[in-house]
Design a protein around this motif. Structure first.
Motif, PDB file in Angstrom:
ATOM      1  N   SER A   1      51.088  33.909  27.890  1.00  0.00           N
ATOM      2  CA  SER A   1      51.109  32.575  27.287  1.00  0.00           C
ATOM      3  C   SER A   1      50.231  32.507  26.046  1.00  0.00           C
ATOM      4  CB  SER A   1      50.646  31.531  28.308  1.00  0.00           C
ATOM      5  OG  SER A   1      51.490  31.528  29.434  1.00  0.00           O
ATOM      6  N   THR A   2      49.092  33.197  26.078  1.00  0.00           N
ATOM      7  CA  THR A   2      48.120  33.099  24.986  1.00  0.00           C
ATOM      8  C   THR A   2      47.992  34.387  24.187  1.00  0.00           C
ATOM      9  OG1 THR A   2      46.283  33.803  26.407  1.00  0.00           O
ATOM     10  CG2 THR A   2      46.806  31.442  26.354  1.00  0.00           C
ATOM     11  N   GLY A   3      48.429  35.497  24.763  1.00  0.00           N
ATOM     12  CA  GLY A   3      48.224  36.784  24.119  1.00  0.00           C
ATOM     13  C   GLY A   3      46.836  37.351  24.322  1.00  0.00           C
ATOM     14  N   ALA A   4      46.003  36.624  25.070  1.00  0.00           N
ATOM     15  CA  ALA A   4      44.620  37.043  25.270  1.00  0.00           C
ATOM     16  C   ALA A   4      44.544  38.226  26.223  1.00  0.00           C
ATOM     17  CB  ALA A   4      43.794  35.879  25.815  1.00  0.00           C
ATOM     18  N   ARG A   5      43.571  39.102  25.984  1.00  0.00           N
ATOM     19  CA  ARG A   5      43.320  40.236  26.863  1.00  0.00           C
ATOM     20  C   ARG A   5      42.365  39.810  27.973  1.00  0.00           C
ATOM     21  NH1 ARG A   5      46.861  44.399  25.316  1.00  0.00           N
ATOM     22  NH2 ARG A   5      47.415  43.896  23.165  1.00  0.00           N
ATOM     23  N   ASP A   6      42.687  40.164  29.178  1.00  0.00           N
ATOM     24  CA  ASP A   6      41.890  39.774  30.338  1.00  0.00           C
ATOM     25  C   ASP A   6      41.333  41.031  30.993  1.00  0.00           C
ATOM     26  OD1 ASP A   6      40.757  38.793  32.604  1.00  0.00           O
ATOM     27  OD2 ASP A   6      42.575  37.926  33.445  1.00  0.00           O
ATOM     28  N   THR A   7      40.030  41.223  30.880  1.00  0.00           N
ATOM     29  CA  THR A   7      39.385  42.384  31.496  1.00  0.00           C
ATOM     30  C   THR A   7      38.532  41.969  32.692  1.00  0.00           C
ATOM     31  OG1 THR A   7      37.522  42.186  29.966  1.00  0.00           O
ATOM     32  CG2 THR A   7      39.312  43.667  29.338  1.00  0.00           C
ATOM     33  N   SER A   8      38.660  40.713  33.102  1.00  0.00           N
ATOM     34  CA  SER A   8      37.827  40.219  34.200  1.00  0.00           C
ATOM     35  C   SER A   8      38.558  40.232  35.539  1.00  0.00           C
ATOM     36  CB  SER A   8      37.361  38.791  33.900  1.00  0.00           C
ATOM     37  OG  SER A   8      38.472  37.910  33.806  1.00  0.00           O
ATOM     38  N   ALA A   9      39.816  40.655  35.540  1.00  0.00           N
ATOM     39  CA  ALA A   9      40.588  40.651  36.782  1.00  0.00           C
ATOM     40  C   ALA A   9      39.941  41.565  37.819  1.00  0.00           C
ATOM     41  CB  ALA A   9      42.018  41.094  36.517  1.00  0.00           C
ATOM     42  N   GLN A  10      40.113  41.215  39.073  1.00  0.00           N
ATOM     43  CA  GLN A  10      39.477  41.964  40.147  1.00  0.00           C
ATOM     44  C   GLN A  10      40.319  43.132  40.647  1.00  0.00           C
ATOM     45  OE1 GLN A  10      36.236  41.255  41.116  1.00  0.00           O
ATOM     46  NE2 GLN A  10      36.459  40.005  39.277  1.00  0.00           N
ATOM     47  N   HIS A  11      41.543  43.259  40.149  1.00  0.00           N
ATOM     48  CA  HIS A  11      42.412  44.310  40.655  1.00  0.00           C
ATOM     49  C   HIS A  11      41.977  45.681  40.139  1.00  0.00           C
ATOM     50  CE1 HIS A  11      45.005  41.385  42.465  1.00  0.00           C
ATOM     51  NE2 HIS A  11      45.178  40.766  41.312  1.00  0.00           N
ATOM     52  N   GLN A  12      42.112  46.666  41.004  1.00  0.00           N
ATOM     53  CA  GLN A  12      41.639  48.006  40.700  1.00  0.00           C
ATOM     54  C   GLN A  12      42.790  48.999  40.615  1.00  0.00           C
ATOM     55  OE1 GLN A  12      38.822  48.923  43.785  1.00  0.00           O
ATOM     56  NE2 GLN A  12      37.327  47.401  43.089  1.00  0.00           N
ATOM     57  N   LEU A  13      42.496  50.135  40.007  1.00  0.00           N
ATOM     58  CA  LEU A  13      43.497  51.163  39.815  1.00  0.00           C
ATOM     59  C   LEU A  13      44.038  51.677  41.150  1.00  0.00           C
ATOM     60  CD1 LEU A  13      44.841  52.715  37.504  1.00  0.00           C
ATOM     61  CD2 LEU A  13      43.036  54.432  37.705  1.00  0.00           C
ATOM     62  N   GLY A  14      43.208  51.729  42.148  1.00  0.00           N
ATOM     63  CA  GLY A  14      43.662  52.179  43.454  1.00  0.00           C
ATOM     64  C   GLY A  14      44.757  51.323  44.034  1.00  0.00           C
ATOM     65  N   GLU A  15      44.749  50.012  43.720  1.00  0.00           N
ATOM     66  CA  GLU A  15      45.804  49.119  44.199  1.00  0.00           C
ATOM     67  C   GLU A  15      47.136  49.446  43.528  1.00  0.00           C
ATOM     68  OE1 GLU A  15      44.462  44.931  44.160  1.00  0.00           O
ATOM     69  OE2 GLU A  15      42.497  45.747  43.669  1.00  0.00           O
ATOM     70  N   LEU A  16      47.081  49.834  42.266  1.00  0.00           N
ATOM     71  CA  LEU A  16      48.301  50.221  41.561  1.00  0.00           C
ATOM     72  C   LEU A  16      48.912  51.449  42.218  1.00  0.00           C
ATOM     73  CD1 LEU A  16      48.671  50.495  37.698  1.00  0.00           C
ATOM     74  CD2 LEU A  16      49.563  52.252  39.188  1.00  0.00           C
ATOM     75  N   LEU A  17      48.074  52.396  42.570  1.00  0.00           N
ATOM     76  CA  LEU A  17      48.561  53.636  43.159  1.00  0.00           C
ATOM     77  C   LEU A  17      49.159  53.423  44.546  1.00  0.00           C
ATOM     78  CD1 LEU A  17      45.640  56.002  42.129  1.00  0.00           C
ATOM     79  CD2 LEU A  17      47.962  56.005  41.209  1.00  0.00           C
ATOM     80  N   SER A  18      48.511  52.553  45.299  1.00  0.00           N
ATOM     81  CA  SER A  18      48.940  52.379  46.698  1.00  0.00           C
ATOM     82  C   SER A  18      49.955  51.279  46.874  1.00  0.00           C
ATOM     83  CB  SER A  18      47.723  52.077  47.572  1.00  0.00           C
ATOM     84  OG  SER A  18      47.157  50.813  47.224  1.00  0.00           O
ATOM     85  N   GLY A  19      49.955  50.300  45.955  1.00  0.00           N
ATOM     86  CA  GLY A  19      50.845  49.158  46.092  1.00  0.00           C
ATOM     87  C   GLY A  19      50.374  48.153  47.122  1.00  0.00           C
TER      88      GLY A  19
END
Length: 399
Positions: A378-396
């Protein structure tokens, strides 16, 4: 690409006629070198090509196999399968009920005895309407991670700004297809961690490389077509123009106009591919109830500007997680979490974020605890404060 701009690539036309010499003669009525013409000798061969390839237009003879009215059979099949392919019908029998039905199903109609005079102009008219339809489709019906950047690209700007906006849109397309590929592969088993090397500082080129690497593993035929469009040779020019503008700090080697034509041409090809394929949509899973044999779930579609409309009720064999974003196609539902996030409500608009890399906790080292980075569409802003981690991407799944 605005609806009024000329198509910056050669349109592809499929001539469908059991008399190949007639079809070739008709194709020669068109300006030489202005179109890419292909041929199919009957309705079944045409359906096979139109289901697997992208064409701007199919010029269809009515009297051909299968059966007596193979052209009408083809038009019916395209309609029943939901393939939004523009068609122009040729017939020598204007009064038949079959011809009247074909005129209803097709986008235009030319009598064979007038083809030498009328066909070139009619083809141009259909192609012009088709381009306007594609622009409307891109803005309103493509998944939100693509549609929102495409909308912003429509604002009239100077050539340099237009190129930069089109490059951002192209990257959004490649990023979405790469994330969809990652999600689809992840459902089959563990994700190859070597893919992660491309996610530290992603750009069009790195998203394209992910698509190329994962393409052989993707099974969903519609998603395959989308990913193939990102991998075509013409897309390589987009990478070069992006590098010239972003890293070179100046005008691209081919000039602003030449580079803009390349990027818009590839974007138009991608939109054509998406529009002429079986639908591929993003949805958010809502309230769900078990009916005894299946799960009945409300689905909110994330298309265009992601403005909420009445949810769609669907029956699914396995439960979906409420609040998560799924890629929906004829093959089922692919969980996009945590690569695509959506916050909203059935009565409001959705805020959609997509992964755009991850933040390494240690330079040059990758850890499953590294934080994912997002772009707020919506804003184009970069969000680096999210709590999600790379391990969640790998495991789903959540840790």
């Amino acid at each position: 690409m605005s609806a009024a701009s000329p198509c910056p690539r050669r349109p592809r036309i499929l001539f469908v006629d059991d008399q190949r010499d007639v079809a070739v003669t008709l194709s020669k009525l068109l300006p030489k070198g202005s179109f890419e013409c292909r041929f199919a000798d009957d309705g079944e061969a045409a359906l096979t090509r139109l289901s697997a390839e992208a064409f701007d237009l199919a010029v269809v003879d009515l009297r051909m196999p299968p059966d007596d009215w193979g052209g009408l059979w083809l038009l019916r099949e395209l309609s029943e399968r939901g393939l939004a392919i523009d068609t122009l019908v040729l017939s020598g029998e204007g009064g038949q009920s079959e011809t009247i039905e074909a005129m209803r199903l097709a986008h235009d109609f030319v009598m064979k005895d007038k083809a030498a005079i009328e066909l070139p102009e009619r083809i141009q008219d259909v192609l012009a309407r088709s381009q306007r339809s594609r622009a409307d489709f891109a803005v309103n019906q493509l998944p939100t991670p693509i549609a929102l950047p495409y909308q912003r690209m429509q604002v009239p700007l100077d050539r340099e700004s237009q190129l930069r906006a089109s490059l951002m849109t192209a990257e959004a397309v490649a990023r979405f297809c790469a994330l969809a590929a990652v999600s689809a592969i992840r459902t089959e088993g563990p994700l190859d961690q070597s893919v992660l090397t491309h996610l530290v500082r992603p750009s069009f080129g790195t998203w394209q490389e992910i698509c190329r690497r994962l393409l052989p593993q993707v099974r969903d035929r519609v998603l395959v077509r989308w990913i193939e469009a990102v991998c075509v040779t013409e897309a390589n020019a987009v990478v070069q123009h992006r590098n010239d503008v972003v890293h070179g700090g100046g005008a691209p080697a081919s000039g602003w106009d030449g580079a803009l034509a390349d990027v818009l041409g590839w974007l138009d090809w991608f939109v054509l591919t998406a529009r002429t394929s079986t639908p591929l949509e993003l949805v958010v899973a809502g309230p769900m109830a078990f009916t005894g044999s299946t799960y009945s779930v409300d689905l909110a579609v994330l298309a265009g500007a992601a403005q909420s409309v009445a949810p769609v009720r669907a029956d699914v064999a396995t439960p979906l997680v409420t609040g998560r974003v799924y890629l929906q196609s004829a093959g089922g539902y692919v969980d996009m979490w945590p690569l695509v996030l959506a916050d909203g409500a059935p009565t409001g608009d959705w805020t959609v974020k997509v992964v755009d890399g991850f933040q390494q906790s240690r330079h040059g080292e990758t850890s499953t605890t590294d934080r994912l980075k997002y772009v707020d569409l919506s804003t184009g802003a970069r969000d680096t404060s999210a709590q999600h981690q790379l391990g969640e991407l790998l495991s789903g799944r959540e840790p």
